[in-house]
Design an enzyme around this catalytic site. Structure first.
Site, PDB file in Angstrom:
ATOM      1  N   ILE A 564      45.274 105.328   6.775  1.00  0.00           N
ATOM      2  CA  ILE A 564      45.213 104.466   7.957  1.00  0.00           C
ATOM      3  C   ILE A 564      44.771 105.259   9.178  1.00  0.00           C
ATOM      4  O   ILE A 564      43.743 104.983   9.788  1.00  0.00           O
ATOM      5  CB  ILE A 564      46.576 103.794   8.206  1.00  0.00           C
ATOM      6  CG1 ILE A 564      46.964 102.928   7.002  1.00  0.00           C
ATOM      7  CG2 ILE A 564      46.540 102.948   9.464  1.00  0.00           C
ATOM      8  CD1 ILE A 564      48.335 102.304   7.118  1.00  0.00           C
ATOM      9  N   GLU A 565      45.545 106.263   9.547  1.00  0.00           N
ATOM     10  CA  GLU A 565      45.205 107.046  10.735  1.00  0.00           C
ATOM     11  C   GLU A 565      45.984 108.350  10.705  1.00  0.00           C
ATOM     12  O   GLU A 565      46.859 108.560   9.869  1.00  0.00           O
ATOM     13  CB  GLU A 565      45.544 106.282  12.015  1.00  0.00           C
ATOM     14  CG  GLU A 565      47.041 106.086  12.218  1.00  0.00           C
ATOM     15  CD  GLU A 565      47.367 105.584  13.600  1.00  0.00           C
ATOM     16  OE1 GLU A 565      46.462 105.591  14.444  1.00  0.00           O
ATOM     17  OE2 GLU A 565      48.524 105.216  13.829  1.00  0.00           O
ATOM     18  N   GLU A 566      45.662 109.194  11.654  1.00  0.00           N
ATOM     19  CA  GLU A 566      46.386 110.446  11.820  1.00  0.00           C
ATOM     20  C   GLU A 566      47.158 110.388  13.124  1.00  0.00           C
ATOM     21  O   GLU A 566      46.583 110.163  14.187  1.00  0.00           O
ATOM     22  CB  GLU A 566      45.428 111.641  11.836  1.00  0.00           C
ATOM     23  CG  GLU A 566      46.146 112.980  11.918  1.00  0.00           C
ATOM     24  CD  GLU A 566      45.204 114.153  11.719  1.00  0.00           C
ATOM     25  OE1 GLU A 566      45.663 115.294  11.823  1.00  0.00           O
ATOM     26  OE2 GLU A 566      44.008 113.906  11.459  1.00  0.00           O
ATOM     27  N   GLY A 567      48.475 110.551  13.023  1.00  0.00           N
ATOM     28  CA  GLY A 567      49.325 110.462  14.196  1.00  0.00           C
ATOM     29  C   GLY A 567      49.501 111.798  14.868  1.00  0.00           C
ATOM     30  O   GLY A 567      48.726 112.744  14.666  1.00  0.00           O
ATOM     31  N   VAL A 572      49.055 108.896   8.259  1.00  0.00           N
ATOM     32  CA  VAL A 572      49.685 107.664   7.795  1.00  0.00           C
ATOM     33  C   VAL A 572      48.804 107.056   6.712  1.00  0.00           C
ATOM     34  O   VAL A 572      47.581 106.948   6.873  1.00  0.00           O
ATOM     35  CB  VAL A 572      49.891 106.673   8.959  1.00  0.00           C
ATOM     36  CG1 VAL A 572      50.626 105.436   8.479  1.00  0.00           C
ATOM     37  CG2 VAL A 572      50.656 107.336  10.097  1.00  0.00           C
ATOM     38  N   ASP A 685      55.184 109.344  24.318  1.00  0.00           N
ATOM     39  CA  ASP A 685      53.806 109.216  23.817  1.00  0.00           C
ATOM     40  C   ASP A 685      53.454 107.742  23.637  1.00  0.00           C
ATOM     41  O   ASP A 685      52.949 107.330  22.591  1.00  0.00           O
ATOM     42  CB  ASP A 685      53.640 109.969  22.504  1.00  0.00           C
ATOM     43  CG  ASP A 685      52.158 110.152  22.147  1.00  0.00           C
ATOM     44  OD1 ASP A 685      51.310 109.997  23.054  1.00  0.00           O
ATOM     45  OD2 ASP A 685      51.849 110.430  20.974  1.00  0.00           O
TER      46      ASP A 685
END
Length: 952
Positions: A564-567, A572, A685
């Site tokens: 999905i993405e990188e936090g 993720v 954040d």
């Protein structure tokens, strides 16, 4: 209505009555002899009526005196006196009329005839004319009406002269008839009828009086009876209460004295508790539960039923194999040469055994008792049993090797005997049916059983050996405990006798020998377990998972679908649980320093996620691990969208949020932030890429990689937090102390981004970010931000003769007056206030009037839906916002300034003011950055943060 009979008691008057006609008008009414008429009140002038009247008078007087002492009382006597006076006046009046002339008498009789005869005519009853002028007839009528008890208003009694009716003109005019009223006593009666009427009325009054008296008396009797009954009932209740209290006291005394009563009371208490639990359970069943929770529970129950069936089939197959092995062992033992030799030696040494039995009999009994005690201790201790279950699987192999080297030693025999006893106890435990738990959360009780523990150990050891042999491996052969070593020493000392060999041979003959084919048994057991246990894609079996009891699950139980993405501190993934087929989000935590232990940032994230449970905060389900400890994943609920990518999609389609949708999103965000602040948690954040939106319109705050708990008094934390575009000015100016207002500033930036579908302050570095903030909101000073000049960055700049460009006016209203209302502008200004002490809190922002004016915030279920990119399998495009700082000394570069052009003389010409003089190179674009700094600073220094290349 007037009684047509002429009297109240119903007597009829005929025209032949002497009182009806006068002497002068007998011929006029001769033809009407058969008709009935009402007799008007008049005095009789005949002489024969005198003695009769006198007689009646005397009788009336006697009756009056007699009744005066009767029930009537003073009221009746007063009424009688009144009527007696009336009669005397009437007689006196008519006595004067008899002395008049014949003409006057005729006129008087004619007046009375008209008074009585013309009254019953219909026109006179229907038409009631106005009251006429005062005349004798009217006076006479009202006089009689008043005296007979009518309700007409009393009139003044006038005395007329004696010659009034004897006037010459009075006889020629017709007498006026008075206005008649429909009264019960409108007609006058003679004395006898009046007497009868009076008597009947008196009797009626007396009857009513007596009746009322009896009614009151009966009511008083009833009330007294009811009071007596109520008093008796209260007395009985009082006595019952006192006896009950006494009985309770006696019972308490008995309860304290006798243990039987105490047992009975405990039994009653337990029954009451069970009833109460049943009622609570019924109420819980009636309460509607969450559909997702029910579905998850159903899946867990289905998995439990499936595992139960697998256990039953495995148990049946294992029992069948045992029977088969027993038959084979019996057949082989009967024909084997070792058995024959053992039987022969047993027959030869039977006498020796009998002789040596009394010598070692006591020692043998002691050894047996010690062994039984050891077995019970091992069964009760779960930790020792879990360790020994692994070693017991390897015992046959160890025994076979030991028998080859030390065939005649008693030590090996003792270990063999102990392993046999343990294996037998384990087999018996396997045969027992395990009680299945009632709820999905108590499914893990199965894990406590020896059978389940042994199965999970063997399967996990096999899977770990197949997946990665270089990783952590469990040693299957473990050393015996100190208790077993002590027993072995005692066995060696006890069996060091001449008859020990014969006893060992006898034991070998009488008992079965399951260690002859241990490898085959282990293979068959493992094969049966492999057939029943679910495996993953590679064929590796999955261990049974029971939440609440067992440790972390393996990540191999999840099927990774896509990234999905990188936090902030991890990547993720979208994954599917292989057991429940649920779609979840797996966030892999970065373990850069796994050799030093678990990273503190990951611990903070997990801790804050577990503490901050809220509908608008992502839900943590569990923590799973990979094959190595350097791979740790957080299992969270999968949410379809993040607002950053969703807003980019809407912007490409030239769409925007409606005011009701903006209010709904901002309200949910403020609720989550208020919940975090109430639990002493700083997110640090907040940005649109960390806000998730489900298909149901529920906003959830995620990515707690920079979150931290704070307390009072506030400590000094690093100022290198929050993504640059959403960072508060106190952080940009290196304030050593900060608190919840930094999250509120981020909420204000997100609110403005909802309104204009673009970031509010998209700075490329800290310098550019500050310049954009000051240009939009105006440059702060000590008046609007107390303590502004004491901030480290500002103080250092002033000491080096540098300053910011002055922007006196805020441009916020100019940019947002067409995008929101006045209340929206007020909320935005409150969230983006320079002074942290004057900035709105999350709770105060929730109570703002912006959320109460029209249009109201929409319901989350009414939110429109969009297809999620992550569900389509495509990797989501990276957001254009900068990455958050990684923290500490290893933070990465957040951005770079525009390329700086070096002019002649090695001076910077990028719009920076050197000292108090502007450089005119490159078109004199000094207002482009708005930051005033000394000359000689390199490009690399300008790009660094957080101190703007100034060493504080």
């Amino acid at each position: 209505m007037v009684n047509s009979s002429g009297s109240e008691d119903g007597q009829l008057r005929s025209p032949n009555d002497v009182h009806y006609h006068s002497r002068g008008e007998e011929d006029e009414h001769e033809g009407d002899a058969d008709a009935l008429y009402i007799q008007p009140p008049q005095a009789s002038r005949e002489s024969g009526s005198g003695p009769r009247r006198e007689k009646k008078k005397h009788s009336r007087e006697r009756r009056r005196h007699k009744e005066r002492d009767d029930v009537g009382g003073a009221a009746l006597a007063l009424e009688r006196d009144h009527r007696y006076d009336y009669r005397s006046r009437e007689e006196h009046y008519h006595h004067h009329q008899r002395e008049r002339s014949s003409n006057a008498a005729a006129a008087y009789a004619k007046h009375h005839l008209g008074h009585a005869y013309h009254y019953p005519q219909p026109p006179q009853q229907q038409q009631q004319p106005l009251p006429p002028a005062p005349s004798y007839a009217a006076h006479h009528y009202h006089h009689h009406q008043h005296l007979s008890g009518a309700r007409a208003a009393p009139r003044e009694y006038h005395s007329y002269p004696s010659g009034y009716h004897s006037g010459s003109r009075h006889g020629d005019y017709p007498m006026e008839e008075p206005t008649r009223r429909s009264s019960k006593y409108a007609e006058s009666k003679d004395a006898e009828s009046l007497e009868q009427d009076l008597r009947s009325r008196l009797l009626k009054k007396r009857h009513n009086y007596v009746k009322d008296y009896e009614t009151e008396e009966n009511y008083e009797h009833r009330v007294e009876r009811s009071d007596r009954r109520e008093g008796g009932r209260k007395e009985r209740e009082r006595t019952v209460r006192s006896t009950h209290k006494q009985n309770r006291h006696d019972r308490v005394i008995e309860l304290l004295d006798s243990p039987e009563q105490e047992h009975h009371h405990q039994h009653q208490h337990k029954s009451h508790r069970s009833k109460w639990r049943e009622e609570v359970e019924v109420i819980r069943r009636k309460v509607p539960e969450d559909l997702e929770l029910l579905a998850r529970r159903e899946k867990l129950l289905a998995a439990e039923r499936e595992s139960r069936q697998r256990k039953q089939t495995a148990r049946e197959e294992l029992e069948a194999r045992r029977e088969l092995l027993r038959e084979r062992n019996e057949h082989s033992d009967a024909l084997s040469p070792t058995t024959v030799a053992a039987s022969v030696t047993a027959g030869l040494n039977i006498h020796v055994k009998r002789k040596s039995k009394p010598d070692n009999y006591e020692k043998e009994i002691k050894l047996k008792k010690r062994r039984e005690d050891d077995i019970e201790v091992i069964r009760d201790d779960d930790d020792e049993e879990s360790e020994e279950s692994d070693s017991n699987e390897e015992v046959p192999e160890q025994d076979s090797e030991g028998s080859a080297t030390e065939s005649g030693s008693e030590d090996s025999y003792a270990s063999k005997k102990k392993s046999k006893i343990k294996s037998k106890s384990q087999l018996e435990d396997d045969d027992e049916d395990l009680p299945l738990p009632d709820s999905p959360l108590s499914v893990g009780e199965l894990y406590k059983s020896p059978k389940q523990r042994q199965r999970s150990r063997s399967v996990s050891s096999k899977s770990s050996s197949q997946s990665s042999r270089s990783s952590r491996s469990r040693s299957r052969s473990r050393s015996q405990s100190s208790l077993e070593d002590e027993v072995d020493r005692q066995d060696v000392g006890a069996d060091a006798s001449p008859s020990s060999s014969t006893r060992s041979e006898e034991r070998g003959m009488t008992q079965e020998q399951p260690e002859e084919k241990p490898e085959e048994k282990l293979k068959e057991k493992q094969k049966s377990l492999e057939e029943q246990i679910p495996c993953d894609d590679k064929g590796i079996p999955l261990p049974n998972y029971y939440p609440g009891v067992q440790g972390c699950r393996s990540v191999e139980e999840f099927q990774c679908l896509n990234r999905i993405e990188e936090g902030t501190y991890g990547v993720v993934y979208r994954a599917k649980d292989k057991r429940t087929n649920e779609i979840v989000a797996l966030k892999r935590l970065k373990m850069e320093k796994e050799k030093e232990g678990f990273p503190i940032t990951s611990l903070r994230e997990i801790n804050t996620l577990l503490k901050g449970q809220h509908p608008n905060i992502v839900t943590v389900r569990e923590i799973v691990v990979g094959s190595n400890m350097d791979k740790i994943f957080i299992v969270m609920d999968y949410v379809e969208h993040d607002l950053k990518s969703l807003m980019e999609t809407m912007k490409n389609r030239k769409q925007s949020f409606f005011p009701g949708e903006v209010k709904c999103l901002t309200q949910q965000l403020l609720r989550a932030v208020a919940h975090l602040h109430d639990n002493w948690i700083l997110h640090r954040d907040l940005k649109t890429s960390n806000l998730l939106l489900s298909h149901k319109g529920i906003l959830k705050v995620g990515d707690f990689g920079l979150a931290r708990e704070y307390g009072s008094p506030i400590k000094k934390y690093t100022s290198l937090v929050v993504t640059l575009w959403y960072r508060a000015p106190e952080l940009l100016l290196c304030s050593p102390v900060y608190s919840t207002p930094i999250d509120v500033w981020s909420v204000g930036c997100i609110f403005a981004e909802f309104l204009q579908m673009l970031p509010l302050f998209p700075g490329k570095s800290e310098i550019d970010e500050l310049n954009r903030i000051f240009k939009e909101l105006g440059t702060p000073n000590e008046k609007i931000w107390p303590g502004y000049t004491e901030l480290p960055a500002v103080k250092n700049m002033l000491s080096q003769n540098s300053q910011f460009t002055e922007y006196p006016v805020s441009q916020l209203r100019k940019h947002f007056q067409e995008k929101t209302s006045e209340m929206g502008l007020s909320l935005l200004q409150g969230l983006l206030t320079y002074d942290p002490k004057q900035r709105l809190s999350a709770d105060a922002a929730l109570k703002h009037g912006f959320f109460k004016e029209l249009p109201l915030p929409i319901d989350p279920s009414m939110f429109p839906t969009w297809p999620a990119k992550s569900e389509l399998g495509a990797r989501k495009a990276q957001a254009s916002s900068p990455k958050p700082p990684s923290g500490g000394s290893q933070f990465k570069q957040l951005g770079r300034d525009e390329p700086i052009i070096v002019g002649p003389g090695n001076k910077l010409s990028s719009g920076i003011i050197t000292g108090n003089k502007k450089s005119h190179g490159a078109g004199g674009s000094s207002a482009s950055t708005g930051f005033v700094l000394n000359a000689g600073i390199t490009q690399r220094q300008l790009a660094m943060g957080p101190g703007f290349s100034l060493k504080f």
